[in-house]
Structures are given as C-alpha cells and as structure tokens.
Scaffold this active site. Structure first.
Site, short mmCIF file in Angstrom:
data_model
loop_
_atom_site.label_atom_id
_atom_site.label_comp_id
_atom_site.label_asym_id
_atom_site.label_seq_id
_atom_site.Cartn_x
_atom_site.Cartn_y
_atom_site.Cartn_z
N HIS A 75 0.86 -0.99 -0.01
CA HIS A 75 -0.02 -0.11 0.02
C HIS A 75 0.90 1.42 0.09
O HIS A 75 0.56 2.18 -0.69
CB HIS A 75 -0.77 0.08 1.28
CG HIS A 75 -1.43 1.21 1.46
ND1 HIS A 75 -2.54 1.90 0.55
CD2 HIS A 75 -1.26 2.21 2.53
CE1 HIS A 75 -2.88 3.13 1.13
NE2 HIS A 75 -2.27 3.27 2.15
N ASP A 105 6.77 22.28 -26.37
CA ASP A 105 6.58 20.73 -25.75
C ASP A 105 7.78 20.74 -24.74
O ASP A 105 8.21 21.91 -24.24
CB ASP A 105 6.92 19.81 -26.74
CG ASP A 105 6.13 18.33 -26.16
OD1 ASP A 105 5.54 17.97 -26.94
OD2 ASP A 105 6.76 18.00 -25.26
N TRP A 145 7.38 0.14 3.49
CA TRP A 145 7.91 1.01 2.34
C TRP A 145 9.28 1.39 2.36
O TRP A 145 10.17 1.68 1.54
CB TRP A 145 6.92 1.98 2.02
CG TRP A 145 7.26 3.36 2.82
CD1 TRP A 145 6.74 3.62 4.05
CD2 TRP A 145 7.88 4.32 2.27
NE1 TRP A 145 7.20 5.00 4.56
CE2 TRP A 145 7.86 5.64 3.49
CE3 TRP A 145 8.57 4.83 1.34
CZ2 TRP A 145 8.41 6.67 3.38
CZ3 TRP A 145 9.00 5.93 1.08
CH2 TRP A 145 9.01 7.01 2.04
N SER A 174 13.15 6.54 -13.80
CA SER A 174 12.00 7.40 -14.50
C SER A 174 11.81 8.75 -13.95
O SER A 174 11.78 9.68 -14.73
CB SER A 174 10.89 6.62 -14.36
OG SER A 174 9.54 7.49 -14.68
N SER A 175 12.08 9.02 -12.70
CA SER A 175 11.85 10.19 -12.16
C SER A 175 13.05 11.22 -12.40
O SER A 175 13.01 12.37 -12.54
CB SER A 175 11.86 9.98 -10.50
OG SER A 175 10.48 9.49 -10.30
N HIS A 258 12.89 12.03 3.22
CA HIS A 258 12.32 13.21 3.74
C HIS A 258 11.83 14.16 2.57
O HIS A 258 10.98 14.68 2.44
CB HIS A 258 13.23 13.93 4.92
CG HIS A 258 12.24 14.94 5.67
ND1 HIS A 258 11.17 14.75 6.45
CD2 HIS A 258 12.21 16.41 5.19
CE1 HIS A 258 10.68 15.96 6.64
NE2 HIS A 258 10.99 16.83 6.09
N GLU A 260 11.48 13.43 -0.24
CA GLU A 260 10.28 12.65 -0.98
C GLU A 260 9.11 13.25 -0.46
O GLU A 260 8.22 13.25 -1.39
CB GLU A 260 10.45 11.39 -0.56
CG GLU A 260 9.20 10.43 -1.39
CD GLU A 260 9.22 10.46 -2.88
OE1 GLU A 260 8.32 10.07 -3.60
OE2 GLU A 260 10.09 10.98 -3.50
N TYR A 262 8.34 16.22 0.49
CA TYR A 262 8.12 17.55 -0.24
C TYR A 262 8.15 17.45 -1.89
O TYR A 262 7.47 18.11 -2.41
CB TYR A 262 9.22 18.42 0.19
CG TYR A 262 9.30 18.69 1.74
CD1 TYR A 262 8.26 19.55 2.29
CD2 TYR A 262 10.31 18.04 2.65
CE1 TYR A 262 8.10 19.59 3.65
CE2 TYR A 262 10.13 18.48 4.05
CZ TYR A 262 9.11 19.16 4.51
OH TYR A 262 8.89 19.32 6.04
N SER A 273 -2.34 26.78 -4.90
CA SER A 273 -2.21 28.43 -5.25
C SER A 273 -2.97 28.92 -6.46
O SER A 273 -3.91 30.05 -6.59
CB SER A 273 -0.75 28.56 -5.61
OG SER A 273 0.22 28.32 -4.58
N HIS A 307 15.21 13.46 11.94
CA HIS A 307 14.14 13.32 12.65
C HIS A 307 13.19 12.23 12.45
O HIS A 307 12.15 12.00 13.52
CB HIS A 307 13.22 14.98 12.54
CG HIS A 307 12.53 14.85 11.31
ND1 HIS A 307 12.19 16.11 10.79
CD2 HIS A 307 11.74 14.13 10.54
CE1 HIS A 307 11.47 16.01 9.65
NE2 HIS A 307 11.18 14.70 9.42
N HIS A 308 13.43 11.62 11.50
CA HIS A 308 12.75 10.22 11.53
C HIS A 308 13.37 9.26 12.29
O HIS A 308 13.17 8.02 12.36
CB HIS A 308 12.76 9.77 9.94
CG HIS A 308 11.70 10.73 9.22
ND1 HIS A 308 10.74 10.23 8.62
CD2 HIS A 308 12.17 11.71 8.39
CE1 HIS A 308 10.06 11.30 7.95
NE2 HIS A 308 11.07 11.98 7.63
N THR A 333 6.26 26.99 5.29
CA THR A 333 5.45 26.46 5.19
C THR A 333 4.01 27.13 5.51
O THR A 333 2.90 27.42 4.84
CB THR A 333 5.30 24.96 5.96
OG1 THR A 333 6.35 24.39 5.68
CG2 THR A 333 4.27 24.36 5.37
N LYS A 336 3.10 29.97 3.13
CA LYS A 336 2.12 29.71 2.11
C LYS A 336 0.84 29.48 2.70
O LYS A 336 -0.12 29.95 2.05
CB LYS A 336 2.86 28.01 1.63
CG LYS A 336 4.10 28.18 1.10
CD LYS A 336 4.37 27.02 0.27
CE LYS A 336 3.77 27.01 -1.09
NZ LYS A 336 4.05 28.29 -2.14
N ARG A 455 2.11 0.71 15.54
CA ARG A 455 1.70 0.30 14.10
C ARG A 455 2.28 -0.89 13.45
O ARG A 455 3.36 -1.33 14.43
CB ARG A 455 2.14 1.58 13.16
CG ARG A 455 3.74 2.08 13.38
CD ARG A 455 3.72 3.42 12.79
NE ARG A 455 5.27 4.08 12.89
CZ ARG A 455 5.79 4.54 11.99
NH1 ARG A 455 5.66 4.64 10.81
NH2 ARG A 455 6.98 5.13 12.39
#
Length: 531
Positions: A75, A105, A145, A174-175, A258, A260, A262, A273, A307-308, A333, A336, A455
């Site tokens: 998932h 293009d 994950w 790809s990315s 991390h 990722e 953002y 926006s 921080h993880h 943040t 925004k 968890r």
C-alpha cells in the site's frame, strides 16, 4: 524551400504511434494520469483490506500476520511511487508546464516517453513482487515501504525484495529523466518576457521538485543497490555480523525519504495556489514570497532527515540540531498557508468543486503540519514514533493533502484537458464523502497513537477496538467517494457538456486559461510542412 500545409485528417498517427510512441506532452500527461488512476484503485483496495482486518480485535482475514505486513508495504509503495508522483509530476506537470511557460513541448520529448514506460515497467515488477516468495511461507515483501535491513536483508531470503529493489530502480530512473526534462524545459524554453519572477507558481513548484528529485534519488539508488549486494553478493554494508551498520541504511534512505515528502507536496502547493487565486478572483497574495518559500522548503528539506531517526540512539546535540531544523521548515510552510488565507480574505469566493478540494487541502495539510511540529520534539517522538500517531500525521499530509490537491487539479483542469465540464453535483458529493471519510479514518488514529497502539501490527488489545471501528467505517465512506469520482468522470464523457474557452469565469486569469496551447511542432498536426 517550398511549404505545403497538411490538410485535416492527413497523416493522422495510428493508435500505437499516438499512445505507445507519443512525444506529445499532453498525451504523455494523460497516460500518466491513467496509470495513476489504475494504481490508485490497487492502492485503495490494499488500504481497505487493512482497515477490514483492523476493524475488530483478532485476525479476521490474514491468518498469517506476515501477509498483513506485505499488504501494508505494498500500500505504501504503490501510493507514493505509482499514484501521487505520477499524477502530480508526470500527469499535471507534463500537461501544463509547457502551456504555462509558452513552450511548444518538453525539452526532450522522446525522453519523456521513456520516463513513462520505465514507470509502467516498474509497476509491473512491483506487482510481480507480491506473488513470489519473501519471508518464510509468505509471498511478497513485508518489510515496510522503507525496506529497513536486517529484515529486508537476511530476514526475507526469497526474491520478493529483489523485485521491489529493481522496481524502485526503474521508478527512480523514470523520475530522474523526468526531472532533467522539467529543469531543462523551464530554464531554456520559456516564452520571451516570461522571466522566472513572472512564472506561474505551479511552474515554480515543479522546478523546485525537479531539483529535489535529481539530488535525492541517486542516494536512494545507492542505498538499495548496497542492500541488493548485501542480499546476493556477500557484501555487509548493513549486516552487523560482517561489520556493517543497519543505521547507515536509515541515514541514506531518509536523506531521500524526507525530501520525497516535499517532492509529493510541492506540486500540490502550486496547484492549490492556482485554484485559490481563480476562485477568490484575486491574484495570489505575496507571489514572490510564495515562490521563494518553496525554494526554502526544498533547501531545508535536505537537512532534516534524521528527525525520522530519533529512536536510534543519536547524540543529544544531533537530536537538538534536527529538532531545531524540523521546526524551522514550518516557517516557509506557514508563509504559504497564510498567503492562501490572505488571498481568500476579502475575495469574491466561489465554492466550485475545485475550490472545495483546495480549501479542504489547506485545512487538512495544516493539521498534518501541526502534528509534524509535535513529532519534531525528540522526547515526544520517542514515545509516539512507532504508534498510530505517526500514521495519522503523515496521512494528513499525504492522503489528505497531496490526494486532495490531485482532485482539485483534476476538477480544475478537466475542461482544459478534455473540452468537457464535469458535474458540479457529483463533484461535491465526491468531495463531502471523501472529506468526512478520510477524517473519520485518520483523526481517531491520533487518539490511538496517544493511547499507545503500535503500528505495523495485524492484531491489538480490546482497549483499542472503539476508535479502530470508527477508522474502518471512515475508510468505507471514502471508498464510496472514490466510486462517485469514477461515476462523475464517466458521466462527463457521456454527457459531453462543452466547456467554454474560460469555463471558470473572469477570475481564471492564470496563463493556462488565457493563453492558447502551443501545438507541439513534432506531432502529426495541421502545421506547415517544410520540404
């Protein structure tokens, strides 16, 4: 040199030429969105299976808890790599960045096509991983994950983890190709007069996102390659028995992981926006501040990864630094969020379906941000780290943040992409079912986490049964909302309500509505043919 014009209907590409070998950014964007939809059905199905299992104490469907772990892992990986990123970056990014900056293009159209099909191959490999042996008698990868060793190393000797690693490699390739394409396009192909400081905020968000992809993904590729060699070639990068360190993997992974977060939320910021500005009938408040807030988020996002990892035994000074840096990132943040609110303040707001999704995003993302500040405190995080509080936190940012922005973009740009209008009634039913459903799923998980429910477990004590039942009912409601969405899409194509040139009225002044779309010069279309 004579010129002849191709007449309408002449040299039309066949199905394969248009959809399999396409170099048109719009067609490729459409294919990304279709891929994201199909993956979304898979990812949502997996999440509903989890909530059905957790609806009551005891094992309901998964006789082996290892199968539950496989579903949890699948998932997470499907939603991140095959739903959110393809929709926001590959789908809407490809569709609208060339239009917004006035380019015919993307800079590298064929590379754009390769990026898409690498992701398709990646998804196929990932789905295959669920049907080959992993740990013990269980098929599939069940290590989350994050693929933490040693469980993803010696703990799962079957080929499932190798399939997942290869899938991540292809997705990363790809990315990276896509990121190179976006950066080159935005820097080199803007129309005359389109300076960076005049560029739409969605284009700004994609530029920052592309740089983050380019910097972070090679680190993930290195980490999973080292994991692959540990598993198959006798190296011991992460194996303590050979002098390796599993914590090294966590540092490498979160240096990607991390940013990722953002990478998934910045395009959403750009979309929101545009939508807020259009339906408030006002230009976005503090445009330059908004643009540079995204740049700041991109930069700071690379220096807060640990921080993880407050629970791995870091020194006190290291914890102090990461706690401070994690709170600093809340500042841009907050800029925004307050700019969106200031745009709405005093505006002539019209709550059309895209605006509902955008305002829902602002509310729910803010809740996720506040719980993020809570978890940035090492002392608090040590208590809550492996509980449902963290699940609630990151789903408020992603499941309720990025996903709401995807739907906002879909309803907002659907007339531009198809020429048809979607039903406002069905769109609003979809929104309210999803809004109520996802809040019922994830808000109670804060309470479960504070009460200590861990968890990644398929079973739990009876004390946690009440909120888990509420959470599961919420997942069924939000799934019903998703069914309404597919009905709404089918209804729009069936009814064929023609959209005007500017379907959202005089407030829609952003460039993708007011400019005609440039025709890609290398496609089969009614353009002068030079001979």
């Amino acid at each position: 040199m004579s010129q002849t014009t191709l007449t309408e209907g002449e040299h039309r590409p066949g199905f394969a030429a248009r959809w399999l070998f396409s170099t048109n950014h719009k067609d490729i964007g459409t294919l990304y969105l279709i891929l994201s939809m199909l993956s979304g059905i898979l990812g949502t199905g997996l999440s509903v299976a989890l909530r059905m299992e957790l609806q009551e104490p005891g094992l309901q469907f998964f006789s082996d808890p290892g199968v539950y772990n496989v579903v949890v892992s699948a998932h997470g990986l499907v939603m991140i790599f095959f739903v959110i990123m393809p929709a926001l970056i590959g789908g809407f990014g490809n569709w609208f960045i060339p239009i917004m900056i006035g380019a015919p293009d993307m800079a590298f159209p064929r590379m754009n096509n390769v990026s898409l099909w690498l992701l398709v191959a990646s998804l196929v490999l990932f789905v295959l991983s669920m049907f080959v042996p992993g740990a013990g008698d269980v098929n599939g990868h069940g290590g989350g994950w994050t693929l933490y060793p040693p469980y993803s190393g010696e703990g799962q000797p079957g080929p499932a983890v190798d399939f997942v690693i290869l899938s991540i490699h292809l997705s990363g390739a790809s990315s990276i190709l896509g990121a190179i394409n976006f950066i080159t396009t935005i820097f080199n192909m803007r129309a005359p007069g389109m300076t960076l400081h005049k560029m739409p905020l969605f284009a700004w968000s994609m530029l920052v996102t592309a740089f983050m992809l380019l910097i972070s993904l090679p680190v993930l590729a290195g980490a999973v390659t080292m994991l692959l060699t540990d598993r198959n070639f006798g190296t011991t990068f992460f194996m303590p028995a050979g002098g390796g360190d599993p914590i090294l993997y966590q540092h490498l992974f979160w240096f990607f992981g991390h940013p990722e977060v953002y990478i998934m939320i910045l395009p959403a910021f750009g979309i929101v926006s545009h939508v807020v500005s259009t339906f408030s009938r006002k230009p976005i408040f503090g445009y330059l501040g908004m643009a540079y807030a995204m740049v700041a988020i991109g930069a700071i996002g690379f220096v807060v990864w640990a921080h993880h990892m407050f629970t791995v035994g870091m020194s006190l000074d290291t914890q102090r630094y990461f706690a401070f840096a994690s709170m600093v990132i809340a500042v841009p943040t907050g800029v925004k969020v307050f700019s969106w609110l200031a745009t709405m303040w005093g505006g002539s707001i019209r709550f059309a379906t895209p605006m509902l999704w955008a305002t829902g995003f602002v509310l729910l993302f803010t809740i996720g941000g506040v719980t993020g500040v809570v978890l940035a405190n090492p002392g608090v995080d040590r208590v809550l780290h492996d509980t449902y509080y963290v699940i609630a936190h990151f789903h408020y940012v992603l499941s309720l943040g990025a996903a709401f922005a995807i739907f906002a973009a879909w309803y907002y740009w659907f007339p531009k992409m198809t020429g048809y209008m979607m039903s406002e009634t069905l769109g609003k039913v979809h929104f309210w079912l999803m809004f109520i459903g996802v809040n019922l799923v994830f808000f109670p998980q804060h309470f479960l986490g504070l009460a200590g429910m861990p968890r990644r477990y398929a079973d739990y004590p009876d004390a946690y049964a009440g909120w888990n039942l509420v959470s599961s009912v919420g997942s069924y409601i939000s799934t019903a909302g998703l069914l309404v969405f597919f009905i709404a899409v089918a209804e729009a194509f069936a009814k064929k309500r023609v959209a005007g040139d500017n379907p959202w009225g005089p407030g829609a002044t952003t460039l993708e509505w007011t400019l005609p779309s440039p025709v890609p010069f290398h496609q089969f279309s009614a353009l002068p043919l030079v001979r």
